[in-house]
Design a protein around this motif. Structure first.
Motif, PDB file in Angstrom:
ATOM      1  N   ARG A  28       0.882  -1.166   0.000  1.00 53.57           N
ATOM      2  CA  ARG A  28       0.000   0.000   0.000  1.00 53.57           C
ATOM      3  C   ARG A  28       0.914   1.208   0.000  1.00 53.57           C
ATOM      4  N   SER A  29       0.595   2.221  -0.794  1.00 54.40           N
ATOM      5  CA  SER A  29       1.460   3.397  -0.819  1.00 54.40           C
ATOM      6  C   SER A  29       0.656   4.663  -1.065  1.00 54.40           C
ATOM      7  N   ILE A  30       1.248   5.769  -0.676  1.00 50.43           N
ATOM      8  CA  ILE A  30       0.706   7.091  -0.935  1.00 50.43           C
ATOM      9  C   ILE A  30       1.810   7.861  -1.640  1.00 50.43           C
ATOM     10  N   GLU A  31       1.501   8.391  -2.812  1.00 47.34           N
ATOM     11  CA  GLU A  31       2.451   9.188  -3.572  1.00 47.34           C
ATOM     12  C   GLU A  31       1.813  10.527  -3.857  1.00 47.34           C
ATOM     13  N   GLY A  32       2.637  11.552  -4.023  1.00 40.48           N
ATOM     14  CA  GLY A  32       2.022  12.805  -4.399  1.00 40.48           C
ATOM     15  C   GLY A  32       2.919  14.003  -4.283  1.00 40.48           C
ATOM     16  N   LEU A  33       2.324  15.129  -4.611  1.00 47.47           N
ATOM     17  CA  LEU A  33       2.970  16.431  -4.524  1.00 47.47           C
ATOM     18  C   LEU A  33       2.115  17.327  -3.645  1.00 47.47           C
ATOM     19  N   VAL A  34       2.756  18.085  -2.778  1.00 46.17           N
ATOM     20  CA  VAL A  34       2.053  19.048  -1.943  1.00 46.17           C
ATOM     21  C   VAL A  34       2.852  20.344  -1.941  1.00 46.17           C
TER      22      VAL A  34
END
Length: 153
Positions: A28-34
């Motif tokens: 399970r993963s969370i990827e992103g830009l903030v």
């Protein structure tokens, strides 16, 4: 339980990837830009917050609320620009909640949100100890220091 964590940061925006496996061994993963936290950074509305599940656009108010709650501890006036993609293995979510398939139900959502909050705190914590410098005062001091010295004879 988290078995591994991998985080990376970009200069223009905070980019983070958190990977973990649940008890089943599935990733399970969370990827992103903030956006970076700081004075004058952010948006007055949440019109630049995009959430995805395995690349599919979703409306997940619980994740948006978590992101905005953490952001408010660092910047009170605005909301962050966010692009987050949650990756879950098949069988750990259901997209058949609404006809447009934008609302989803995820298994293990609370631990996922807790990990997201922890990661965001780690990304934005450095901004808590920085203060803007008034560049107008800095410029006047620099120009004073570079002025030729007058001699009185």
């Amino acid at each position: 339980t988290d078995k591994s964590t991998d985080k990376s940061t970009d200069k223009s925006t905070d980019k983070s990837t958190d990977k973990s496996t649940d008890g089943s061994g599935l990733e399970r993963s969370i990827e992103g830009l903030v956006s970076k936290a700081g004075e004058g950074v952010g948006r007055s509305d949440n019109d630049r917050q995009f959430f995805f599940l395995n690349g599919r656009p979703i409306e997940q108010p619980q994740i948006a609320k978590a992101v905005n709650e953490v952001w408010r501890q660092y910047e009170m006036k605005h909301k962050p620009a966010v692009i987050i993609n949650v990756k879950l293995p098949p069988g750990h979510f259901d997209v058949n909640v609404t006809p447009d398939k934008r609302e989803v139900v995820m298994t293990g959502e609370q631990p996922l949100i807790a990990k997201l909050k922890e990661t965001l705190h780690g990304l934005w914590a450095a901004s808590r100890y920085t203060f803007p410098v008034n560049t107008a005062q800095q410029m006047s001091l620099d120009s004073f220091a570079s002025a030729p010295a007058s001699s009185s004879s």
